[in-house]
Design a protein around this motif. Structure first.
Motif, mmCIF file in Angstrom:
data_model
loop_
_atom_site.group_PDB
_atom_site.id
_atom_site.type_symbol
_atom_site.label_atom_id
_atom_site.label_comp_id
_atom_site.label_asym_id
_atom_site.label_seq_id
_atom_site.Cartn_x
_atom_site.Cartn_y
_atom_site.Cartn_z
ATOM 1 N N VAL A 354 0.833 -1.208 0.000
ATOM 2 C CA VAL A 354 0.000 0.000 0.000
ATOM 3 C C VAL A 354 0.859 1.247 0.000
ATOM 4 C CG1 VAL A 354 -1.708 1.299 1.300
ATOM 5 C CG2 VAL A 354 -1.949 -1.173 1.057
ATOM 6 N N LEU A 355 1.907 1.271 0.912
ATOM 7 C CA LEU A 355 2.791 2.447 0.971
ATOM 8 C C LEU A 355 3.529 2.649 -0.349
ATOM 9 C CD1 LEU A 355 4.270 2.058 4.575
ATOM 10 C CD2 LEU A 355 2.551 3.695 3.789
ATOM 11 N N ARG A 356 4.021 1.546 -0.921
ATOM 12 C CA ARG A 356 4.729 1.677 -2.191
ATOM 13 C C ARG A 356 3.789 2.189 -3.282
ATOM 14 N NH1 ARG A 356 6.849 -2.848 -2.103
ATOM 15 N NH2 ARG A 356 5.464 -4.057 -3.470
ATOM 16 N N ARG A 357 2.592 1.717 -3.283
ATOM 17 C CA ARG A 357 1.641 2.192 -4.273
ATOM 18 C C ARG A 357 1.325 3.673 -4.073
ATOM 19 N NH1 ARG A 357 -1.252 -1.305 -7.442
ATOM 20 N NH2 ARG A 357 -0.787 -3.523 -7.154
ATOM 21 N N VAL A 358 1.212 4.088 -2.755
ATOM 22 C CA VAL A 358 0.968 5.511 -2.496
ATOM 23 C C VAL A 358 2.153 6.349 -2.957
ATOM 24 C CG1 VAL A 358 0.638 7.208 -0.678
ATOM 25 C CG2 VAL A 358 -0.632 5.054 -0.610
ATOM 26 N N ARG A 359 3.393 5.865 -2.639
ATOM 27 C CA ARG A 359 4.584 6.594 -3.055
ATOM 28 C C ARG A 359 4.671 6.665 -4.581
ATOM 29 N NH1 ARG A 359 7.512 4.433 0.371
ATOM 30 N NH2 ARG A 359 8.216 2.641 -0.856
ATOM 31 N N ASP A 360 4.403 5.553 -5.207
ATOM 32 C CA ASP A 360 4.411 5.575 -6.679
ATOM 33 C C ASP A 360 3.363 6.540 -7.215
ATOM 34 O OD1 ASP A 360 6.399 3.718 -6.613
ATOM 35 O OD2 ASP A 360 5.050 1.997 -6.976
ATOM 36 N N GLY A 361 2.217 6.552 -6.561
ATOM 37 C CA GLY A 361 1.184 7.494 -7.000
ATOM 38 C C GLY A 361 1.615 8.929 -6.842
ATOM 39 N N LEU A 362 2.298 9.251 -5.689
ATOM 40 C CA LEU A 362 2.782 10.628 -5.486
ATOM 41 C C LEU A 362 3.852 10.979 -6.501
ATOM 42 C CD1 LEU A 362 2.927 10.760 -1.574
ATOM 43 C CD2 LEU A 362 1.246 11.852 -3.083
ATOM 44 N N ASP A 363 4.746 10.023 -6.786
ATOM 45 C CA ASP A 363 5.774 10.291 -7.798
ATOM 46 C C ASP A 363 5.154 10.577 -9.163
ATOM 47 O OD1 ASP A 363 7.685 9.932 -5.862
ATOM 48 O OD2 ASP A 363 8.057 7.812 -6.376
ATOM 49 N N ARG A 364 4.173 9.776 -9.510
ATOM 50 C CA ARG A 364 3.505 10.022 -10.787
ATOM 51 C C ARG A 364 2.812 11.376 -10.798
ATOM 52 N NH1 ARG A 364 2.272 4.470 -10.320
ATOM 53 N NH2 ARG A 364 0.206 4.960 -9.462
ATOM 54 N N LYS A 365 2.226 11.763 -9.658
ATOM 55 C CA LYS A 365 1.605 13.083 -9.587
ATOM 56 C C LYS A 365 2.645 14.181 -9.728
ATOM 57 C CE LYS A 365 -2.642 11.719 -8.865
ATOM 58 N NZ LYS A 365 -3.708 11.967 -9.873
ATOM 59 N N ALA A 366 3.846 14.015 -9.051
ATOM 60 C CA ALA A 366 4.902 15.019 -9.173
ATOM 61 C C ALA A 366 5.402 15.115 -10.610
ATOM 62 C CB ALA A 366 6.060 14.650 -8.227
ATOM 63 N N GLN A 367 5.558 13.951 -11.240
ATOM 64 C CA GLN A 367 5.972 13.968 -12.640
ATOM 65 C C GLN A 367 4.935 14.668 -13.503
ATOM 66 O OE1 GLN A 367 6.702 10.073 -14.179
ATOM 67 N NE2 GLN A 367 7.378 10.804 -16.188
ATOM 68 N N ARG A 368 3.715 14.400 -13.211
ATOM 69 C CA ARG A 368 2.643 15.062 -13.950
ATOM 70 C C ARG A 368 2.673 16.564 -13.726
ATOM 71 N NH1 ARG A 368 -0.329 15.080 -18.410
ATOM 72 N NH2 ARG A 368 -2.443 15.914 -18.080
ATOM 73 N N PHE A 369 2.987 16.984 -12.446
ATOM 74 C CA PHE A 369 3.066 18.417 -12.137
ATOM 75 C C PHE A 369 4.192 19.074 -12.922
ATOM 76 C CE2 PHE A 369 4.909 21.851 -9.589
ATOM 77 C CZ PHE A 369 3.809 22.695 -9.481
ATOM 78 N N ASP A 370 5.377 18.409 -12.956
ATOM 79 C CA ASP A 370 6.488 18.971 -13.721
ATOM 80 C C ASP A 370 6.143 19.084 -15.202
ATOM 81 O OD1 ASP A 370 7.952 19.079 -11.402
ATOM 82 O OD2 ASP A 370 8.934 17.136 -11.728
ATOM 83 N N GLU A 371 5.504 18.075 -15.698
ATOM 84 C CA GLU A 371 5.108 18.125 -17.112
ATOM 85 C C GLU A 371 4.153 19.268 -17.382
ATOM 86 O OE1 GLU A 371 2.878 15.264 -20.431
ATOM 87 O OE2 GLU A 371 3.262 14.545 -18.393
ATOM 88 N N LEU A 372 3.192 19.462 -16.476
ATOM 89 C CA LEU A 372 2.246 20.566 -16.665
ATOM 90 C C LEU A 372 2.932 21.913 -16.525
ATOM 91 C CD1 LEU A 372 -0.859 19.174 -14.720
ATOM 92 C CD2 LEU A 372 -0.534 19.306 -17.194
ATOM 93 N N ASP A 373 3.930 22.018 -15.570
ATOM 94 C CA ASP A 373 4.656 23.267 -15.410
ATOM 95 C C ASP A 373 5.446 23.606 -16.666
ATOM 96 O OD1 ASP A 373 5.695 25.441 -13.610
ATOM 97 O OD2 ASP A 373 7.587 24.447 -14.155
ATOM 98 N N LEU A 374 6.123 22.594 -17.247
ATOM 99 C CA LEU A 374 6.852 22.825 -18.489
ATOM 100 C C LEU A 374 5.910 23.254 -19.604
ATOM 101 C CD1 LEU A 374 9.501 22.687 -20.077
ATOM 102 C CD2 LEU A 374 9.047 20.245 -20.467
ATOM 103 N N ARG A 375 4.795 22.605 -19.701
ATOM 104 C CA ARG A 375 3.824 22.981 -20.732
ATOM 105 C C ARG A 375 3.304 24.389 -20.513
ATOM 106 N NH1 ARG A 375 -0.665 18.445 -21.078
ATOM 107 N NH2 ARG A 375 -1.478 20.005 -22.569
#
Length: 496
Positions: A354-375
């Protein structure tokens, strides 16, 4: 006239000896009147006048006994016969026996040719062939049907009835009666049916329609589907639906299987023309798959059987229902499969998972945030670049509209126009001078003064008019002569 039964009873009453019971086909002789008995005109004899002294019950036959008696009399009376006609409903059996019907324009006869005789045929019989048969008349006891047991058969050419049908079909084809083929309505609200209400074809159609499209309405036009009234009633039914297109969306003309004679009414020209002229699509399902009539060719759609006609009419509705059922089944199976997979995943999950899935989810959200910031940055830069280019274009347009610049441009244009005007004026003056000099030269060449220089003179009369003839002046009148230099006054002494 006395009836046959009355004559029998009268004869038995007169006879002392009881007569023997006659057979089924034995003729009862009429009694001749005595020579001394006066001849009287025939009259109706009542039952009271001829009541016998004793009443005897008629013989009661069993069915099998009666049929055997008829068969015996028929075989004994006719024996071998030769008959000509047209083959119909040719049905070779797997055993090698051949069954068919021999017919002409007024009657038909069932024929059977057993395997041994059929193997000796030197041609391939088919429906419509005119043949000559030799055989023996008999009765098929199981059906009580008269039949001809054929022993020999030879062809006699194409049957007249089939030839007439083929000729009619070809004539209608040349007229273009079979060219119109309209599509069937996919979802008919009402189906018109022209058939017999007692036939099995109607029950088959109703069964298929209720199974495949229960909401459809069926409007039945009763008609005879065989016999002399078949063509007239079927054509009348089709014309009725044509006159009332609001009552039915499609019309089915149907009949069950049968012999060629039973289906012959659907080869009538009236039926074909009524079907071709119908205002709604017509589907014909007559007989079995091997049967073919002129009505089949005239219809918009041909069905091999009445059930197939009903299936064609309800095909779209049935396909939709089947598709909905398939999709529902697939949806149920997919839902069950997803539920099973989810349950399996949940059963394997622990705290670390569960924790790993939450961490992976947060990482994906951060990656998504960086992508949106670049865009977002790219979009802002693009918008600023577009705005800057637009501002430069506006500045350029504004500079072109500056009054000082426009005055300077107009001044340069004015100087250019002034120089062009000055040059054009000089050109025009020079050109005018040349023209004036040329005209002066021409005028000087034509001047009278030039003529006077050559020694000529101009003579004027007393009234100052130029003289052109001696008749214009009188003797002793004074005239004036103008020379190149100076003039002279003279007096007319004489005229010549």
């Amino acid at each position: 006239m006395p009836s046959l039964a009355e004559l029998r009873r009268k004869g038995k009453a007169k006879s002392d000896v009881r007569p023997q019971m006659p057979g089924l086909f034995d003729a009862v002789p009429m009694e001749a009147p005595a020579e001394d008995e006066p001849t009287q005109p025939p009259r109706t004899i009542t039952a009271s006048e001829t009541q016998p002294e004793t009443t005897r019950e008629p013989r009661v036959w069993g069915v099998a006994e009666l049929v055997r008696q008829v068969r015996s009399v028929l075989e004994r009376s006719y024996g071998q016969v030769i008959v000509e006609g047209e083959i119909s409903n040719w049905r070779p059996a797997a055993t090698g026996h051949c069954y068919f019907t021999l017919k002409d324009g007024a009657a038909q006869l069932s024929v059977v040719m057993f395997r041994r005789q059929a193997s000796l045929i030197r041609f391939h019989p088919k429906d419509g062939d005119a043949v000559r048969l030799r055989g023996q008349l008999s009765v098929y006891e199981n059906r009580g049907q008269m039949q001809l047991i054929a022993e020999w058969m030879e062809p006699r050419g194409l049957g007249a009835l089939l030839a007439a049908v083929r000729e009619l079909k070809e004539r209608l084809r040349r007229e273009g009666l079979f060219d119109r083929k309209r599509p069937l309505p996919p979802f008919p609200k009402c189906i018109g049916i022209v058939t017999s209400v007692q036939g099995a074809a109607l029950r088959d159609i109703v069964k298929v329609c209720r199974r495949r499209h229960a909401a459809v309405n069926l409007l039945i036009y009763p008609a005879a589907v065989q016999g002399p009234r078949c063509a007239m009633e079927v054509a009348a039914g089709v014309r009725w639906f044509s006159r009332h297109p609001e009552r039915a969306d499609v019309v089915i003309v149907a009949r069950g299987g049968g012999s060629w004679e039973d289906l012959h009414g659907f080869d009538d020209e009236r039926v074909a023309r009524a079907i071709a002229a119908c205002s709604v699509p017509v589907i014909v399902g007559v007989g079995h798959a091997t049967d073919s009539t002129i009505a089949d060719a005239a219809a918009d759609v041909f069905a091999p059987t009445p059930s197939a006609a009903a299936e064609l009419v309800t095909a779209a509705q049935h396909r939709i229902e089947e598709r909905v059922e398939r999709l529902h089944s697939r949806l149920v199976r997919a839902g069950s499969y997803e539920v099973l997979r989810t349950r399996q995943r949940l059963s394997r999950l622990g705290a670390d998972m569960v924790l790993r899935r939450v961490r992976d989810g947060l990482d994906r959200k951060a990656q998504r945030f960086d992508e949106l910031d670049l865009r977002m940055n790219n979009a802002i830069s693009l918008r600023l670049r577009v705005a800057n280019d637009h501002s430069l274009r506006l500045e350029t347009r504004l500079l072109r509209q500056d009054p000082a610049v426009r005055l300077r441009d107009n001044a340069r244009r004015l100087e250019s126009l002034h120089a062009r005007l000055h040059g054009t004026a000089k050109t025009l003056v020079s050109s005018g001078r040349v023209e004036v000099d040329r005209a002066a030269s021409k005028l000087d060449a034509l001047s009278p003064v030039r003529v006077l220089e050559r020694g000529y003179a101009l003579v004027y009369g007393p009234d100052g008019r130029l003289l052109r003839a001696s008749s214009e002046v009188q003797q002793d009148e004074q005239i004036t002569a103008r020379l190149h230099q100076g003039s002279l006054r003279a007096k007319v002494l004489d005229k010549a």
